[in-house]
Every structure is written in C-alpha cells, then in structure tokens.
Design a protein around this motif. Structure first.
Motif, PDB file in Angstrom:
ATOM      1  N   GLN A   1      -9.055  13.466   8.698  1.00  0.00           N
ATOM      2  CA  GLN A   1      -7.912  13.494   7.782  1.00  0.00           C
ATOM      3  C   GLN A   1      -6.876  14.526   8.222  1.00  0.00           C
TER       4      GLN A   1
ATOM      5  N   GLU B   1      -4.265  11.991   9.309  1.00  0.00           N
ATOM      6  CA  GLU B   1      -3.683  11.625   8.018  1.00  0.00           C
ATOM      7  C   GLU B   1      -2.928  12.788   7.370  1.00  0.00           C
TER       8      GLU B   1
ATOM      9  N   ASP C   1      -3.586  15.735   6.502  1.00  0.00           N
ATOM     10  CA  ASP C   1      -4.206  16.580   5.486  1.00  0.00           C
ATOM     11  C   ASP C   1      -4.122  18.036   5.943  1.00  0.00           C
ATOM     12  N   ASN C   2      -4.278  18.971   5.010  1.00  0.00           N
ATOM     13  CA  ASN C   2      -4.181  20.381   5.398  1.00  0.00           C
ATOM     14  C   ASN C   2      -5.513  20.908   5.907  1.00  0.00           C
TER      15      ASN C   2
ATOM     16  N   ARG D   1     -13.182  15.316   7.193  1.00  0.00           N
ATOM     17  CA  ARG D   1     -12.057  16.208   6.929  1.00  0.00           C
ATOM     18  C   ARG D   1     -11.245  16.465   8.202  1.00  0.00           C
TER      19      ARG D   1
END
Length: 298
Positions: free
Chosen positions: A28, A32, A34-35, A25
């Motif tokens: 990401q 990437e 992601d939040n 995570r």
C-alpha cells in the motif's frame, strides 16, 4: 514487454489476500500512496520487550525470540520507507544491538534458539559470532544518519577486517551484498570502500554466479541469482555489470514466471502457511523491481 494491468491486479489481490500484514502495508505504501506510519506499526508488531525483533519476521522460524537479523530487517524497512530517525535508532534499536555485541565488536547473524519452535534446520546450528551481514548494514545506517556512537569504533574495525578476510566469498548471496553496500556507500573511508566495491563487482561478474538458465525452477531464488537480484533498479551499484539487453531479458523472464493466481513463487517454507508468506514477500519484490524499471502497464 510489460506486466499487463490484469496481471498486476492479480498480483495485488494475491498479496492482499495471502501475504502478511507487513507486506500488505508495504504494498500500500509503494503502490497505493499510503503513508509510512502503517508500515511502522506493522514492523513494530514483531518487536519484543528486549528491543529486538522476532516472531518469524523471516518466515523460516516461528520463534518469538529476538534475533539480530530480524532487527536489522526492521531497521532496513523503516529506512526504506523514510520513517527512520536518529531518535528511533538510538532509543529503540541500539540498546538491543549493544546488548548482543560480541568481543570482536560486531553483532551475530543469528542467536541459537532458547526454546523449541518450528524452524528450518540452519537456525538450530548457528554460530553466535560477529557477522558482516548484520554489522555492516547497521554501521551503514548509523553513518547515513550521521550518528557518532562509541559502539561504532570497534564495529568498524571488525567490518574492515572481515572484508579483508572473506574477500570475494559469499558474493553469491544477493541478500548479503546490498547490506555490505549500505556500509560501503556511507562510510567515511571512501577510498577503501571504492576499492572493495570494485572487488565485489568483479567477483559477481566473473565467477559464474549469475544463473542464465531461465527454465530452472530455482532461477532467481537463493543459490541461483539472476541479474535483477543485484540490480533491482537502473541506479543500483551493480547495474554497470550488466548490459541493457541482459537486464531486459531477465525482466521478460521475471514477468513470465508469474503464476496464474498472481504470485511469484518460492520453494521456501516450513509449512503451507509460511510458503504463502514467502510467496507474498517474493511477489512484492517482483512488483517493486518491475516498477523500478517501468515494466508495469498503467
């Protein structure tokens, strides 16, 4: 020299196929777009009913028991991704930290395990006394978020007293130094903080701490730090200690240390599984440093 796109993708695939959920995570989030909510949920999977964090958040132990260090790691991670708030600190973290505070006003590094789970030997011999490496970053985060708690008064007295006591000892621990700097950066007593920072920088630069033997298998790992361990980006407090040529040399060496399967390896691990977990942590760290210095091909 830059990490090629092909080798970056190998590192990504290694993390996604082998690392823990928390590193996946975080990857990401950092790479990437992601939040941060995914990171929050991954972190809280390690949380216990007593408010502390355990369950091998550091893979050197398989114990589910809450540990001060792991709780600090959780706090730091949420801060790093911008998810931390005053309310989370006050309601989710401080009750646990207050419950384990010693008479000296600080919190221990670790607590002795109460049950028998696989772990490294040093977990079984810990001394449950206040530690600078956990108390300082907690205070620093409280100051950063402009919190004013009664707990902070005695804790700050302990931290300054501990800096006076240890002086330049333990600067070889590149995991501790950033935690000290979290406090020194945010404390209101900046006059003393600047003096302490300068003392730390002098010790790091003049005690032969940096490992220059890039052929050493332990280069850059615990006990044999390189410059990037102290200067993870060009704005790090310790960056001024090192020349741009030396930083560039260490970045090139870091890139060359990547394994064929995409990982950056470690010698840590109490099992084959935890060795993979540590490799996931190390690979994510290497990618973050290379990204910070603009050393990953687009």
């Amino acid at each position: 020299m830059k990490l090629t796109k092909v080798n970056y993708l190998k590192a990504r695939d290694f993390i996604l196929a082998n690392a823990r959920m928390i590193e996946r995570r975080l990857f990401q989030f950092y790479f990437e777009n992601d939040n941060a909510e995914g990171v929050y949920h991954a972190v809280y999977a390690y949380r216990n009913q007593d408010g502390g964090f355990g369950h091998g958040m550091e893979p050197d132990t398989a114990s589910p028991e809450s540990q001060p260090l792991f709780s600090i790691m959780a706090l730091e991670t949420l801060d790093d991704v911008g998810y931390l708030t005053k309310e989370i600190i006050r309601d989710d973290f401080m009750p646990y930290f207050e419950s384990i505070t010693t008479e000296k006003g600080g919190i221990p590094w670790m607590l002795k395990p109460k049950s028998n789970y696989p772990c490294e030997a040093h977990f079984k011999t810990v001394k449950e006394r206040s530690a600078l490496s956990t108390t300082a970053p907690l205070l620093g985060i409280l100051e950063k978020y402009k919190m004013d708690l009664p707990w902070m008064i005695k804790a700050e007295q302990f931290v300054w007293g501990e800096f006076d006591r240890i002086k330049d000892k333990h600067v070889f621990c590149y995991l501790c130094v950033p935690r000290w700097l979290m406090f020194l950066k945010h404390t209101k007593n900046q006059k003393t903080a600047i003096k302490t920072i300068n003392n730390l920088k002098h010790a790091i630069g003049n005690q032969g701490i940096i490992c220059d033997d890039k052929s050493d298998e332990g280069w850059g790992l615990y006990g044999k730090p390189h410059r990037l361990n102290y200067a993870t980006n060009s704005n790090s407090v310790c960056s001024s200690l090192f020349s741009s040529e030396d930083i560039e040399s260490d970045l090139t060496a870091l890139i060359s240390k990547q394994k064929d399967d995409g990982r950056w390896d470690t010698w840590y691990g109490i099992s084959e599984g935890t060795k993979l977990e540590w490799a996931g942590i190390q690979t994510l760290w290497a990618l973050e440093v290379l990204k910070n210095y603009g050393k990953i091909e687009n």
